[in-house]
Scaffold this motif. Structure first.
Motif, mmCIF file in Angstrom:
data_model
loop_
_atom_site.group_PDB
_atom_site.id
_atom_site.type_symbol
_atom_site.label_atom_id
_atom_site.label_comp_id
_atom_site.label_asym_id
_atom_site.label_seq_id
_atom_site.Cartn_x
_atom_site.Cartn_y
_atom_site.Cartn_z
ATOM 1 N N ALA A 30 0.823 -1.196 0.000
ATOM 2 C CA ALA A 30 0.000 0.000 0.000
ATOM 3 C C ALA A 30 0.854 1.241 0.000
ATOM 4 O O ALA A 30 2.051 1.207 0.329
ATOM 5 C CB ALA A 30 -0.929 -0.007 1.223
ATOM 6 N N SER A 31 0.218 2.344 -0.371
ATOM 7 C CA SER A 31 0.862 3.648 -0.297
ATOM 8 C C SER A 31 -0.154 4.660 0.205
ATOM 9 O O SER A 31 -1.356 4.563 -0.110
ATOM 10 C CB SER A 31 1.379 4.070 -1.677
ATOM 11 O OG SER A 31 2.025 5.328 -1.602
ATOM 12 N N TRP A 32 0.305 5.612 0.995
ATOM 13 C CA TRP A 32 -0.553 6.648 1.576
ATOM 14 C C TRP A 32 0.191 7.977 1.519
ATOM 15 O O TRP A 32 1.406 8.020 1.730
ATOM 16 C CB TRP A 32 -0.869 6.273 3.017
ATOM 17 C CG TRP A 32 -1.752 7.244 3.756
ATOM 18 C CD1 TRP A 32 -3.111 7.178 3.896
ATOM 19 C CD2 TRP A 32 -1.335 8.406 4.497
ATOM 20 N NE1 TRP A 32 -3.556 8.233 4.660
ATOM 21 C CE2 TRP A 32 -2.493 9.004 5.036
ATOM 22 C CE3 TRP A 32 -0.088 8.998 4.740
ATOM 23 C CZ2 TRP A 32 -2.449 10.170 5.809
ATOM 24 C CZ3 TRP A 32 -0.036 10.156 5.501
ATOM 25 C CH2 TRP A 32 -1.208 10.724 6.029
ATOM 26 N N SER A 33 -0.521 9.074 1.229
ATOM 27 C CA SER A 33 0.153 10.355 1.109
ATOM 28 C C SER A 33 -0.712 11.480 1.655
ATOM 29 O O SER A 33 -1.951 11.422 1.592
ATOM 30 C CB SER A 33 0.496 10.637 -0.361
ATOM 31 O OG SER A 33 1.305 11.791 -0.482
ATOM 32 N N SER A 34 -0.059 12.502 2.195
ATOM 33 C CA SER A 34 -0.751 13.678 2.718
ATOM 34 C C SER A 34 0.180 14.878 2.664
ATOM 35 O O SER A 34 1.409 14.734 2.731
ATOM 36 C CB SER A 34 -1.191 13.437 4.168
ATOM 37 O OG SER A 34 -1.693 14.643 4.761
ATOM 38 N N ASN A 35 -0.405 16.067 2.568
ATOM 39 C CA ASN A 35 0.395 17.272 2.748
ATOM 40 C C ASN A 35 0.787 17.394 4.218
ATOM 41 O O ASN A 35 0.103 16.891 5.109
ATOM 42 C CB ASN A 35 -0.390 18.513 2.315
ATOM 43 C CG ASN A 35 -1.706 18.689 3.059
ATOM 44 O OD1 ASN A 35 -2.624 17.880 2.907
ATOM 45 N ND2 ASN A 35 -1.801 19.748 3.854
ATOM 46 N N VAL A 36 1.923 18.024 4.483
ATOM 47 C CA VAL A 36 2.393 18.287 5.841
ATOM 48 C C VAL A 36 2.885 19.723 5.921
ATOM 49 O O VAL A 36 3.201 20.352 4.898
ATOM 50 C CB VAL A 36 3.524 17.317 6.280
ATOM 51 C CG1 VAL A 36 3.044 15.880 6.299
ATOM 52 C CG2 VAL A 36 4.735 17.470 5.358
ATOM 53 N N ASP A 37 2.969 20.249 7.132
ATOM 54 C CA ASP A 37 3.506 21.589 7.350
ATOM 55 C C ASP A 37 4.136 21.625 8.740
ATOM 56 O O ASP A 37 3.448 21.716 9.742
ATOM 57 C CB ASP A 37 2.403 22.642 7.239
ATOM 58 C CG ASP A 37 2.945 24.062 7.357
ATOM 59 O OD1 ASP A 37 4.168 24.223 7.526
ATOM 60 O OD2 ASP A 37 2.142 25.015 7.300
ATOM 61 N N PHE A 38 5.460 21.516 8.782
ATOM 62 C CA PHE A 38 6.179 21.540 10.048
ATOM 63 C C PHE A 38 6.710 22.926 10.404
ATOM 64 O O PHE A 38 7.216 23.139 11.497
ATOM 65 C CB PHE A 38 7.348 20.546 10.008
ATOM 66 C CG PHE A 38 6.911 19.130 9.746
ATOM 67 C CD1 PHE A 38 5.900 18.547 10.502
ATOM 68 C CD2 PHE A 38 7.499 18.389 8.742
ATOM 69 C CE1 PHE A 38 5.500 17.238 10.256
ATOM 70 C CE2 PHE A 38 7.102 17.074 8.494
ATOM 71 C CZ PHE A 38 6.094 16.504 9.258
ATOM 72 N N GLY A 39 6.599 23.888 9.458
ATOM 73 C CA GLY A 39 7.034 25.247 9.712
ATOM 74 C C GLY A 39 8.523 25.367 9.948
ATOM 75 O O GLY A 39 9.299 24.451 9.673
ATOM 76 N N HIS A 40 8.949 26.528 10.458
ATOM 77 C CA HIS A 40 10.348 26.782 10.827
ATOM 78 C C HIS A 40 11.321 26.470 9.683
ATOM 79 O O HIS A 40 12.416 25.949 9.905
ATOM 80 C CB HIS A 40 10.729 25.975 12.069
ATOM 81 C CG HIS A 40 9.898 26.310 13.271
ATOM 82 N ND1 HIS A 40 10.016 27.498 13.947
ATOM 83 C CD2 HIS A 40 8.916 25.614 13.895
ATOM 84 C CE1 HIS A 40 9.152 27.527 14.952
ATOM 85 N NE2 HIS A 40 8.463 26.398 14.939
ATOM 86 N N GLY A 41 10.908 26.774 8.465
ATOM 87 C CA GLY A 41 11.785 26.593 7.318
ATOM 88 C C GLY A 41 11.891 25.185 6.789
ATOM 89 O O GLY A 41 12.718 24.918 5.900
ATOM 90 N N SER A 42 11.085 24.272 7.303
ATOM 91 C CA SER A 42 11.135 22.894 6.811
ATOM 92 C C SER A 42 10.757 22.837 5.336
ATOM 93 O O SER A 42 9.800 23.476 4.900
ATOM 94 C CB SER A 42 10.185 22.009 7.622
ATOM 95 O OG SER A 42 10.090 20.712 7.050
ATOM 96 N N LYS A 43 11.525 22.069 4.554
ATOM 97 C CA LYS A 43 11.239 21.913 3.133
ATOM 98 C C LYS A 43 10.163 20.870 2.855
ATOM 99 O O LYS A 43 9.665 20.773 1.723
ATOM 100 C CB LYS A 43 12.526 21.531 2.395
ATOM 101 C CG LYS A 43 13.616 22.594 2.450
ATOM 102 C CD LYS A 43 14.863 22.132 1.714
ATOM 103 C CE LYS A 43 15.963 23.185 1.780
ATOM 104 N NZ LYS A 43 17.198 22.733 1.076
ATOM 105 N N ALA A 44 9.819 20.074 3.864
ATOM 106 C CA ALA A 44 8.833 19.009 3.665
ATOM 107 C C ALA A 44 7.442 19.616 3.457
ATOM 108 O O ALA A 44 6.938 20.335 4.320
ATOM 109 C CB ALA A 44 8.823 18.074 4.861
#
Length: 242
Positions: free
Chosen positions: A69-83
């Motif tokens: 399986a594969s699963w995906s979501s947007n993320v937002d860690f802030g503080h300049g994270s590129k993810a």
């Protein structure tokens, strides 16, 4: 494929997916789902700074119980994270000794294509027996070499009008202290909880969850960078199988 087995797989890997699938052959079935949620919550911690999350999943199932399986979501860690998004890859095996007992064991890889130093892998074992839920997820590569163990107990049932209810209580343990409080103390574990109501209606899967942790604002900020992503809150979602 037995739909009891299919349902167990969907609940184990993608709890918002209902029991429906495309039969590719006598042995293979395909499950897909897209969902919109008020945030991406993981073990009581918001991965999107409490902003909305679009989540996609795809699972290929074999009648033997093996699956990928594969699963995906947007993320937002802030503080300049590129993810900006997370994609997970999962492989496992589900064993069903009886209609009301399922055991799931597998391997899960969390990846962040724009910031690979955040990538983490886990081995997991879960048990669903007559509605009682038990599980453990172990990793030995958090932050490079930090070991961690997430374990939980829970229960699920169906209320009148086909309303699903699930309660889960978990504990996340790390090898070394990673949560620091205002008086200079630290600890290596925290507790999380979730109470979820769900219902299928007009072809969509609806959910409302009360989630939270026992982390203080200072401990939350020391680990996640923000004070409000670990507190008690509601998470709402709607998803569609395809």
């Amino acid at each position: 494929m037995k739909y009891a087995l299919l349902g167990g797989l969907a609940a184990a890997c993608f709890p918002f997916i209902s029991v429906s699938a495309v039969e590719l052959s006598q042995d293979f079935s395909l499950l897909g789902n897209v969902g919109l949620f008020s945030e991406y919550n993981s073990r009581g911690l918001s991965q999107t700074q409490r902003d909305p999350s679009l989540q996609l999943s795809l699972m290929l199932l074999h009648s033997s119980g093996f699956y990928v399986a594969s699963w995906s979501s947007n993320v937002d860690f802030g503080h300049g994270s590129k993810a900006s998004y997370e994609t997970d890859y999962i492989g496992g095996y589900l064993w069903q000794p009886s209609e009301k007992v399922t055991v799931d064991v597998g391997y899960l890889k969390y990846t962040y294509p724009k910031q690979s130093n955040l990538n983490v892998s886990e081995k997991y074992l879960t048990l669903d027996a007559y509605g009682f839920l038990f599980g453990a997820y172990y990793s030995d590569d958090n932050y490079g070499s930090q070991a961690s163990l997430y374990s939980y107990v829970g229960y699920k049932t169906t209320l009148p009008y086909d309303v699903g209810v699930q309660v889960k209580y978990g504990r996340s343990d790390f090898k070394d202290p990673v949560f620091f409080n205002s008086d200079g103390g630290s600890r290596e574990s925290y507790r999380s909880w979730e109470l979820q109501l769900s219902k299928a209606y007009v072809g969509l899967n609806w959910s409302a969850s009360f989630v939270g942790t026992d982390l203080s604002k200072t401990e939350c900020s020391s680990y996640m960078g923000y004070e409000d992503v670990c507190s008690n809150r509601m998470v709402f979602g709607v998803s569609k199988d395809f």
